[in-house]
Design an enzyme around this catalytic site. Structure first.
Site, short mmCIF file in Angstrom:
data_model
loop_
_atom_site.label_atom_id
_atom_site.label_comp_id
_atom_site.label_asym_id
_atom_site.label_seq_id
_atom_site.Cartn_x
_atom_site.Cartn_y
_atom_site.Cartn_z
N ASP A 147 0.85 -1.19 0.00
CA ASP A 147 0.00 0.00 0.00
C ASP A 147 0.89 1.24 0.00
OD1 ASP A 147 -2.34 1.78 0.57
OD2 ASP A 147 -3.32 -0.13 0.97
N HIS A 224 -3.91 5.98 3.06
CA HIS A 224 -4.56 4.75 2.61
C HIS A 224 -3.91 3.52 3.24
CE1 HIS A 224 -5.86 1.69 -0.39
NE2 HIS A 224 -6.87 2.50 -0.64
N SER A 554 -11.09 -1.16 -1.06
CA SER A 554 -9.83 -1.02 -0.33
C SER A 554 -10.03 -1.23 1.16
CB SER A 554 -9.24 0.38 -0.55
OG SER A 554 -8.64 0.51 -1.80
#
Length: 776
Positions: A147, A224, A554
């Site tokens: 990520d 994220h 996600s």
């Protein structure tokens, strides 16, 4: 999270990162770009010999080992063999013709795709004797996360109470820009690396900008990666809320599992990730000893084939799965349209996103004493009764002025008012554009009429953005048009949980069937991915006290990654396919009240396997599934042969000589925990094999719900297991009673005994054979 269009890069300048520490500039031939030279499985186990062989191979084309060393970006030497290098098209062509080279393909880019969710999934720590306790909360299991990195100071990554680092860990923590391995890694974050050379070689522009800050280290500038990592394995953090909403305890699915961070995505255009970097991360993660890999990353349609390294994820994950590592990926956020699902290889566990039993109702009180409930994340100053307006248009298209994505506002008419608009396109961009336009014009609030979706979009500076469906929006519009001085009062958002709120497949969640092989059911499973509260980077613009609410597949992916870690702790000998089967066959297809699950869309509809795979993940059921549909290398070879890939490519991918049969095998006999028939003409018979992982002496009986217009028979109809019989194969025959030219019909096959119900979905579409006569 949200999707962004992939840029088209013109390579003029290549930026290199020297040993991952600092940038330098080098001029290369204008047409040189990064290519991935894939050589398949390693021929020997000495990493240095593998790397030397890569330099020797490249030197035969570029002239010398010195030049080869300068052009080399990565050597893939642990999980598989290959390298990434800067090549001209002619050099790439010459390499592709050398013996032992499977393919030479250009580098490509991928993109990035809590307080209630674990209780919703039945993983509350208050209940004894379930998977969370039985697995010791995932202690000893290592989750690798590909990520944007991690914000290590978050309390979610505290190692308090954790024992020694698992003995099978071979990885490292690397220091870099504002990341000190000695202090930022601990017994929770046991590994941290970053991979950027493949991205920089293509990007050719400054990386760290005021609009998109970034760190050449494992530190997360985007948020994220921190969000997904803490969702998968965050420690318990109590008394967390988001602007006073969604309050409770935040934690990950496997709170005592360890994290290995592989930063492969960079804070450019919303988050971009290069195939060359992803493949290198797979290569290292396989060597490091991770047990689970979590990737909230995808590509875009049309999809690359399973053996095309431009995908990066399919190839890398194959080598990981072959070594017993479960790879969990998001289905993407291109829903609700069909055939939009990504990460479709059968060895990947592909996750769709659902809402959960939580809502954020926000009252809208009109001046005529009527009140409607919208949805919002609004905790700012309450807007008392104030003027309400809708931007009426003129000319041939009178509704264009009120479209959210292209609002045309007169500041004099809007200042100090709440604005109503209608979004004719999906996605968060239209809402945020409209909010910015209204704020700039002096408006004090926005009501957005749009397709129903529980994935809420927060606006900046406590500016109220309240979402309603088109019906409520139309009723508000009629009030505006019927009143000389319309007014509205906007109330605060509340948190509502429990049975009054039904979970649904999220509007944005990508749907099947797979555009590569519709017979391979995708997605596999569904997990919460809407309005998920988790830790984030301090640079996340939506952060409140170190936490943020985000939505997307996600966010669903690490929910499943955490659950897989719990299953690995309880069943360390289970294969990735056995874990997938346990999740699929025990998933829930009904909500807490016993009603069938719906899927958001236009309109909402009953959910089917192309929306949610097996259903919403059921962690406690998956720990004791009774039977599993297991798969190994031979099953994946069967699939690759059915896809028509050539023997050489399959042999290199699998590391063993493979000759596909002259008659192409059927997709229908791949031992999946599902049956999908995309073109049934009259009847078809297929085979499945189940393995008993429950009580040694067990008897199961088939329970069939045939799809509409079909008959389904199973032989044998009863399965008897004992200490000697652990695996049994059975045949399934599906016949069409009518041939209709429509879409898919759905049913199920469930093997039942007193303890277990092992359910797989059936999806069948009939095909009408038409004959055309010559009328002349």
């Amino acid at each position: 999270m949200g999707s962004n269009p992939l840029p088209s890069f013109v390579i003029v300048l290549i930026l290199l990162v020297l040993n991952g520490q600092g940038p330098m500039t080098a001029k290369v031939e204008a047409k040189s770009t990064v290519h991935i030279v894939y050589l398949g499985e390693r021929q020997h186990d000495d990493p240095k010999r593998v790397t030397d062989s890569h330099h020797d191979l490249l030197a035969t084309v570029v002239g010398s080992k010195e030049v080869a060393s300068d052009l080399m970006v990565y050597s893939y030497r642990h999980g598989f063999s290959g390298f990434a290098a800067k090549l001209t098209e002619s050099q790439a062509q010459k390499l592709s013709e050398l013996p032992g080279v499977v393919r030479v393909i250009p580098n490509s880019l991928h993109r990035l795709h809590t307080t209630r969710s674990w209780d919703f999934l039945g993983l509350s720590s208050h209940y004894p004797n379930h998977i969370l306790q039985n697995s010791k909360m995932g202690d000893g299991v290592i989750i690798g996360v590909f990520d944007t990195g991690i914000w290590p100071e978050s309390k979610a990554f505290s190692d308090e109470g954790l024992g020694p680092i698992p003995s099978h860990w071979k990885g490292v923590c690397k220091s870099g820009d504002q990341f000190n391995a000695a202090t930022h890694c601990n017994r929770k974050i046991i590994g941290a690396r970053w991979f950027i050379d493949g991205f920089l070689a293509e990007y050719g522009q400054p990386l760290n900008t005021s609009d998109d800050p970034e760190f050449l280290s494992p530190r997360d500038a985007n948020g994220h990666g921190t969000h997904t990592s803490s969702t998968a394995s965050g420690a318990y953090v109590r008394n967390v809320s988001y602007r006073g909403l969604l309050s409770g305890t935040v934690r990950g699915g496997a709170p005592r599992a360890r994290l290995a961070i592989y930063k492969v995505c960079w804070n450019v255009l919303g988050g971009q990730c290069a195939s060359a970097d992803i493949l290198k991360a797979f290569d290292e993660a396989i060597h490091d000893g991770v047990d689970v890999l979590s990737l909230s990353i995808g590509y875009s349609l049309p999809l690359f084939s399973d053996v095309d390294e431009r995908d990066g994820i399919a190839t890398g994950s194959f080598h990981a799965v072959a070594r017993g590592i479960t790879v969990v990926c998001g289905a993407a956020n291109e829903g609700p349209s069909a055939q939009t699902v990504q990460n479709t290889a059968p060895w990947i566990l592909t996750v769709a996103a659902s809402t959960m039993d939580r809502a954020l109702p926000t009252p809208i009180m009109l001046g005529n004493n009527k009140t409607f409930l919208g949805q919002a994340i609004f905790t700012g100053k309450e807007k008392g009764f104030t003027s309400l307006t809708y931007p009426e248009g003129t000319g041939l298209d009178p509704t264009s002025a009120g479209a959210c994505q292209s609002l045309s506002l007169n500041s004099t008419l809007v200042a100090g008012k709440v604005v109503l608009c209608f979004a004719s396109v999906t996605g968060r961009v239209a809402v945020r554009l409209a909010a910015a336009t209204v704020q700039e014009a002096g408006g004090i609030g926005l009501i957005i009429a749009k397709n129903p979706s529980d994935a809420l979009i927060e606006c900046r500076d406590d500016f109220p953005c309240i979402e309603v469906d088109y019906e409520i929006g139309t009723r508000i519009l009629y009030y505006i048009r019927s009143t000389k001085s319309p007014t509205v009062k906007l109330g605060h958002s509340k948190t509502l949980v429990g049975k009054p709120v039904s979970a649904k497949v999220a509007f944005f969640s990508s749907r099947g069937p797979s555009s590569i092989a519709p017979e391979i059911l995708k997605p596999d499973i569904t997990a919460p991915g809407v309005n998920i509260l988790a830790a984030t980077s301090q640079l996340d613009q939506w952060m409140d006290g170190g936490y943020a609410i985000h939505s997307g597949t996600s966010m669903a992916t690490p929910h499943v990654s955490g659950i897989v870690a719990l299953l690995k702790a309880i069943h360390p000998d289970w294969s990735p396919a056995a874990i997938k089967s346990a999740l699929v066959t025990t998933a829930r297809t009904k909500d807490a009240s016993g009603f069938p699950l719906f899927a958001e869309g236009s309109p909402k509809k009953l959910a089917n396997p192309f929306d949610f795979g097996g259903g919403i993940v059921n962690p406690n059921g998956a720990a004791d599934p009774g039977l599993v549909y297991d798969m190994g290398l031979s099953d994946y070879i069967h699939y690759l042969c059915a896809m028509g890939y050539n023997n050489s490519a399959i042999s290199r991918l699998t590391g063993q000589s493979t000759a596909c049969p002259a008659e192409k095998p059927s997709f229908l006999d791949v031992n999946l925990p599902s049956i999908t028939i995309s073109s049934l003409r009259s009847s078809v018979t297929l085979t499945r094999t189940v393995t008993n992982v429950g009580s040694p002496n067990s008897i199961y009986r088939a329970d069939i719900e045939p799809p509409t217009g079909m008959t389904v028979t199973v032989k044998p109809h009863i399965l008897v297991f004992n200490s000697r019989t652990k695996k049994i194969s059975f045949n399934v025959t599906v016949c069409a009673t009518k041939q209709v030219n429509t879409g898919y019909f759905f049913g199920s096959l469930t093997w039942r005994n007193e303890q277990n119900a092992v359910r797989i979905p059936l999806s069948v579409k009939t095909e009408i054979l038409e004959s055309y006569a010559d009328d002349n």
